[in-house]
Design a protein around this motif. Sequence first.
Motif, PDB file in Angstrom:
ATOM      1  N   GLN A 289       0.825  -1.210   0.000  1.00 39.26           N
ATOM      2  CA  GLN A 289       0.000   0.000   0.000  1.00 39.26           C
ATOM      3  C   GLN A 289       0.858   1.257   0.000  1.00 39.26           C
ATOM      4  O   GLN A 289       0.454   2.300  -0.516  1.00 39.26           O
ATOM      5  N   GLY A 290       2.036   1.153   0.587  1.00 36.54           N
ATOM      6  CA  GLY A 290       2.941   2.303   0.610  1.00 36.54           C
ATOM      7  C   GLY A 290       3.860   2.370  -0.590  1.00 36.54           C
ATOM      8  O   GLY A 290       4.759   3.221  -0.622  1.00 36.54           O
ATOM      9  N   GLY A 291       3.647   1.488  -1.568  1.00 35.73           N
ATOM     10  CA  GLY A 291       4.457   1.521  -2.779  1.00 35.73           C
ATOM     11  C   GLY A 291       5.689   0.650  -2.726  1.00 35.73           C
ATOM     12  O   GLY A 291       6.498   0.662  -3.670  1.00 35.73           O
ATOM     13  N   GLY A 292       5.870  -0.111  -1.657  1.00 36.55           N
ATOM     14  CA  GLY A 292       7.043  -0.961  -1.540  1.00 36.55           C
ATOM     15  C   GLY A 292       6.831  -2.332  -2.162  1.00 36.55           C
ATOM     16  O   GLY A 292       5.721  -2.694  -2.564  1.00 36.55           O
ATOM     17  N   ASP A 293       7.902  -3.095  -2.236  1.00 32.96           N
ATOM     18  CA  ASP A 293       7.860  -4.441  -2.816  1.00 32.96           C
ATOM     19  C   ASP A 293       8.347  -5.437  -1.767  1.00 32.96           C
ATOM     20  O   ASP A 293       9.557  -5.578  -1.549  1.00 32.96           O
ATOM     21  N   PRO A 294       7.425  -6.123  -1.075  1.00 33.29           N
ATOM     22  CA  PRO A 294       7.860  -7.057  -0.029  1.00 33.29           C
ATOM     23  C   PRO A 294       8.727  -8.189  -0.559  1.00 33.29           C
ATOM     24  O   PRO A 294       9.624  -8.655   0.153  1.00 33.29           O
ATOM     25  N   VAL A 295       8.494  -8.643  -1.790  1.00 32.41           N
ATOM     26  CA  VAL A 295       9.316  -9.721  -2.336  1.00 32.41           C
ATOM     27  C   VAL A 295      10.763  -9.269  -2.449  1.00 32.41           C
ATOM     28  O   VAL A 295      11.692 -10.003  -2.076  1.00 32.41           O
ATOM     29  N   ALA A 296      10.967  -8.062  -2.946  1.00 35.53           N
ATOM     30  CA  ALA A 296      12.332  -7.542  -3.060  1.00 35.53           C
ATOM     31  C   ALA A 296      12.980  -7.395  -1.689  1.00 35.53           C
ATOM     32  O   ALA A 296      14.182  -7.673  -1.525  1.00 35.53           O
ATOM     33  N   LEU A 297      12.206  -6.972  -0.697  1.00 36.13           N
ATOM     34  CA  LEU A 297      12.739  -6.832   0.650  1.00 36.13           C
ATOM     35  C   LEU A 297      13.134  -8.194   1.223  1.00 36.13           C
ATOM     36  O   LEU A 297      14.164  -8.329   1.886  1.00 36.13           O
TER      37      LEU A 297
END
Length: 382
Positions: A289-297
């Motif tokens: 929702q904040g524009g981040g990518d959990p997979v990349a993290l």
Amino acid sequence: MAHGTESRQAAVRRLGRGLPLRRVLDVTRPKAWADLDEDVRQAVRHGAPAPSHGWLTGVHGPGWRGAWDRAADRMREEPAEARLALALCDPDGRIRQAALPYAAGRPEVLPLVAVRAADWVRPVRARALALLREALPAASHETLAVTAPVILRLGGRLRGGDAVELLDGLLRDGPPARVTALLLGCRDAATRRAALGVALDRKLYDGLGLALVAAGDHDPLVQERAASAAVAAGEPDATAPVLLGSRFGRVRAAGVTALRGAGRHAEAEPYLHDRSGRPRACARWVVRQGGGDPVALYRAACAAPDPPARAPLGLGECGTRSADAPLLRELTGHPEGPVRASAVAGLRLLDAVEPARMKALLDDPEPAVVREARRALRPWSV
């Protein structure tokens, strides 16, 4: 089962010897009161010596002997707790009815009055309900916390609804402190759920108060409902720290959700590695929702020299087999046991298990790795 039956019979025998109720049964368990009622009646019906109830008025025979007994009753003292309890549970409805007036002003037997409020004999039931109407408004918080669970448990009986309505009216129209006492001080989960429902309807708690209830209660339904209400209150700065600090995963998940309402998406990233699955899933949603990518993290965390223990598991929950299975296979050889176990779990979730590798891990010195390897090998053990 036999042990439980013997224990219940022993409770009746101890009561017959005059021991107080708190030494005979766990008074905080509503089932214990219903069991006692059943056990006393069964004991009398199956040949146990019937308790002496000569101290009761209104149950004596006619003639001069009955008149003598009734005169003697007026000179007798109040019955001991155990004798009164046995009379309130007697198979004879006349004895139960005659014993009820002696229960007035005796909070220690009020739960048995609640049992009698669901009695199948109408005069007994009516007298018990009248006693509850008098006693409950003045009852201490401790007495209410023991009696209310009995009322709610017996509410499912054919004749138990009147007592439940009485209790509900007391909570909805009485002092808020009564609701709070049950919600925070009662051991019975069903009673705390009922108290929470009243508290929400009466709007007795703000967001912080609801968060404290959710974080401190052991019942999943209370946690779920209170946490959801805390998030809906729209006070994330106050509620999120309390919810996130809970030791219960579903409550921490609500705290992560509250971060999204506050626009604090980046603060959800540490919960990508939470020990429970629900907070991890909520954290992935908030990060997106904040524009981040959990997979990349997750990939970056797994590639680090010292990855968080649950980073491989999180990658298995949201990654892809073709891109992420090689990294997870490499982590099955990591020096840290929790990381190896997490990597095995991640491979299982990606459907990327190699049976030979898993069989080798059955000799791993870390018990968690062995458990995960066995779980991963189940499809091949048929």
